[in-house]
Structures are given as C-alpha cells and as structure tokens.
Write an enzyme that holds these catalytic residues in place. Structure first.
Site, PDB file in Angstrom:
ATOM      1  N   GLU A   1      91.815  93.768   6.594  1.00 27.70           N
ATOM      2  CA  GLU A   1      91.773  95.052   7.254  1.00 27.70           C
ATOM      3  C   GLU A   1      92.918  95.128   8.218  1.00 27.70           C
ATOM      4  OE1 GLU A   1      87.921  97.715   7.621  1.00 27.70           O
ATOM      5  OE2 GLU A   1      88.392  96.430   9.429  1.00 27.70           O
ATOM      6  N   CYS A   2      93.926  95.992   7.801  1.00 28.18           N
ATOM      7  CA  CYS A   2      95.143  96.097   8.947  1.00 28.18           C
ATOM      8  C   CYS A   2      95.612  94.587   9.414  1.00 28.18           C
ATOM      9  CB  CYS A   2      94.663  96.786  10.267  1.00 28.18           C
ATOM     10  SG  CYS A   2      95.944  97.462  11.185  1.00 28.18           S
TER      11      CYS A   2
END
Length: 435
Positions: free
Chosen positions: A308-309
């Site tokens: 995630e990111c």
C-alpha cells in the site's frame, strides 16, 4: 490527550479523516492505539460501533478533528467532516481557534461556527497563540458577550514548542529522539487549559450509546495463518482497524522490519507492507539484499502480498530518493519509483475489475492517496485490479497492480469499507499455507 493521561485517565484517541501521523502522537501520549473515524472510507452506520469498541477500557475519548469543523470532501456536503462525525456521535465540540492578531473579532469566528449549524454541540473554546493575559481576556470577554460559548483555555505563543515536519507532514512520534517537545506541549496544556471543565463536557455526554464489540463475526478459525506486517521507520502507516480485522478474521499478526531483519518471518503465509517513508530509507532498504530476495522469492511463489503506497514503491525495481539517487528495491513490479514535487492528496473511489486478494470483481473500494512519488516505465501489459472513479492511482485511471498473488496500490483503504476485505486476505493466506 497527554495532559489527561498525566491525570491518570485512560485516554482513547481518535482522528477524523485519513491520517497516520496524528494518530502516532495520540498513541505516544496515551499508550493506547489511536483509531481513525472516516465517513468516506467507512460505512456511516458502522462508525458509532467502531467508536464504542475503540473506547472499551478507556475513561475518556478525545477525537481530533480534520482541518476546520465543517471541512469535508467538498463544499456541497458535510461528508468526511468533523461536524458530521460530531453530530453522528452526539459529541460536544471543543473549538480551537488561532487568536493571533484577533481581539473582539474572535467572537465573530466563534459565533460563525456556532450559527452555521445549530445542531452542532459547540460546547467550549480554546484560544491558541495568545500574546498574554490581557489579550486572552479581551478575546474571552468578546466571545462570552456575543456567543455565550465558554472559553476553557488560552495557550500563549511559543516559538520553542514546535513539532518537526518534512514533506508528508509531521515527523512520526516514533522517530522523535526524545519526548521533550511533547512534554513541553503537555506542560502548556496543563498550565493554560481548564482540564476539569473539559472532563465535565465529556461526562455530560452520557446519552451516547452504541453496540459494543465487532459487528462482523468471522467463520475462519483463529490462528490458522500468520500475516507478517512490515513495521519500522520506513513502513508505519497503518489503520489500527485493518490490523484488528485481520486478527479478527483468524490471522496471527507478526511485525517485522524490512530495514533491520534479513528475511520475512518464518511461518508467515501472507505479507502486508503499508505506507511510510521508503524514499527516506531507500539506501538502507536497498542494501538489505537478503530481505529483498526473501520478499521477491515468496511473492513469486504465490504468497499473498498486499503493498500500500510505500509498499507499492518498495515492490518496484527501484526508488529514486529525495536527492535523486536511484536505489534497487524488490523488483517484483516492473517499474521505477521517482519522487516528484507535486503532492497527490485525495479521497479515492474505485471499482474492482478483477478478483484479487482483497476484493472480488465488481466491488466498490473507497480509500485515499497521499504521496510525492510516481511510477515510471510501467509496462503496457501490466494488470490492474482497480478502475478509478475518483483519484489518480498509478495513472490512466488505474490502480491496484496485480502479479502472482500480489496486490499493490497507491490507494490506502480501510478494511471497514468492505466487510469482506480482511476475511478474503486471510482466506488467501490460508489457501497458500495449505500448499
């Protein structure tokens, strides 16, 4: 929160909106994991129960708002605003206003907030950045005369009491070398805020009632699988609800450090790499070759991996740090990550177009994005799980890069947004472990 904790209160912190940094400070001063409340990413009907569950064992809850009281996702509604959550929970609002350069006009500010929505329980004011006792008295008298809202504190200007910042905002509490700044802020609060009256406001709120415990009952037997979660100075952006829901779905959680450990923990059947600051630690991450090889090998073997990111960035071939130096990373995703000058900051809305470890095809995913980077040289045949209706993602309306059994996205999402997300991830890990 820190001042109440010093009084011996068990304080539960909450943050409205998609914020990982403020919650790190809540956790540091209360000793309890802070939680997010967000009416864009979470079903509105679930927020009271999430709040009530998070408050278990606490004496008092303090909810930090987002921006101004009425600021939300747009100017046409109150979605994702402090006012919406406050009314939803019937909670009293303690308004902090910047009084620097104001006197009688402070009353206009308070009166404006009070009158804009009479349903909001505007119950007290704290004046920030006052020049001294005379200035505080002038503001307080004007507020009392025009709005009848009590002033519960007046904090003086201090050039010495500042939290350090960098490109994504505040430096996380875990990275602060000592607690002197936090102690100084708490000292200021103890000296200049009437904490007894603050507690009285909270005690006046006995009408709040919400179901205790988790609404979702999972069928998966507990401890059937282990999910390793990357957590160190490079990766530390996680919603507490996501971790709790993975555990509630049957996973044993084990934290590990891609910076300081050689391999993914033995026995893990799934991997979760959240956001954070891999660009700041890119050199050290790159030099830890055993960890890069461990993650790559497990991912190519089919282990469920969710990035995630910052996790997405780490899974690409390389990260170009803030000095422009390129550092080799995991290499699972055939692209490069480069830092850019423009901040991407937005709520996101996506449709899942293909089944993956979190969502089936056709489901709607809500989240947010927050980064100063972009992916370069993405191959035209790269496969993506998300079609964005709102937000930027990796680009061209796409996010959620999938390969092997990996899902990696710029979008941060709360597993509360879809009640099955955590369960699907755990199921994927259980299936992998059975191999």
């Amino acid at each position: 929160m820190g001042a109440l904790a010093r009084k011996g209160r068990r304080v539960q912190g909450f943050k409205i909106g998609p914020d990982f940094l403020d919650t790190s400070f809540h956790t540091a001063v209360t000793g309890r994991p802070s939680r997010n409340l967000d009416s864009w990413m979470m079903p509105r009907a679930r927020i009271p129960s999430i709040f009530a569950s998070g408050c278990e064992g606490a004496d008092i809850a303090v909810i930090e708002g987002v921006m101004g009281v009425f600021d939300g996702i747009d100017g046409k509604s109150e979605v994702a605003s402090t006012s919406e959550i406050a009314k939803m929970l019937k909670a009293p609002v303690l308004l902090v206003i910047d009084a620097y350069g104001l006197a009688g006009s402070a009353a206009a500010v308070v009166l404006g907030y009070k009158s804009l929505d009479p349903r909001l329980r505007l119950s007290g004011v704290i004046l920030n950045r006052v020049a001294g006792d005379i200035h505080a008295k002038m503001c307080s008298e004007a507020i009392a005369r025009h709005s009848k809202v009590p002033v519960l504190g007046a904090i003086p200007v201090s050039q010495d009491v500042k939290l350090p910042e960098r490109h994504l905002g505040l430096v996380p509490a875990s990275e602060m070398k000592d607690g002197k700044v936090l102690d100084a802020i708490i000292d200021q609060t103890e000296a200049h805020v009437d904490l007894d009256r603050v507690e009285e406001l909270a005690q006046s709120d006995s009408q709040i009632s919400a179901p205790r415990g988790r609404a979702t009952q999972y069928k998966i037997q507990r401890d059937k699988t282990t999910i390793a979660i990357a957590k160190d100075q490079a990766f530390n952006f996680y919603y507490q609800e996501n971790i709790d829901r993975l555990a509630g779905a049957g996973a044993r959680i084990e934290f590990f450090s891609p910076l300081n450990e050689d391999i993914v923990p033995e026995g893990a059947s799934g991997l979760y790499i959240g956001g954070g600051y891999p660009e700041i630690h890119a050199k050290a991450l790159s030099e830890n070759r055993p960890m890069l090889e461990s993650i790559s090998k497990l991912a190519m073997d089919g282990m469920p991996v969710y990035g995630e990111c910052g996790g997405l960035m780490y899974l690409t071939r390389s990260i170009q740090d803030i000095e422009g130096i390129e550092h080799k990373t995991v290499g699972l995703l055939d692209a490069k990550t480069a830092m850019v000058r423009r901040l991407t900051l937005s709520y996101t809305l996506a449709e899942s177009t293909r089944p993956n470890i979190l969502t089936p095809a056709g489901s709607i995913v809500r989240g947010h994005e927050f980064h100063f980077s972009s992916l370069r040289d993405v191959p035209p045949d790269a496969e993506f799980a998300y079609k964005l209706k709102r937000g930027i993602g990796v680009g061209d309306g796409r996010d959620g890069w999938t390969c092997y059994n990996t899902l990696a996205s710029y979008m941060h999402t709360s597993f509360v947004s879809d009640g099955r997300m955590a369960e699907r991830f755990v199921e994927s890990c259980v299936n992998y472990s059975k191999r």
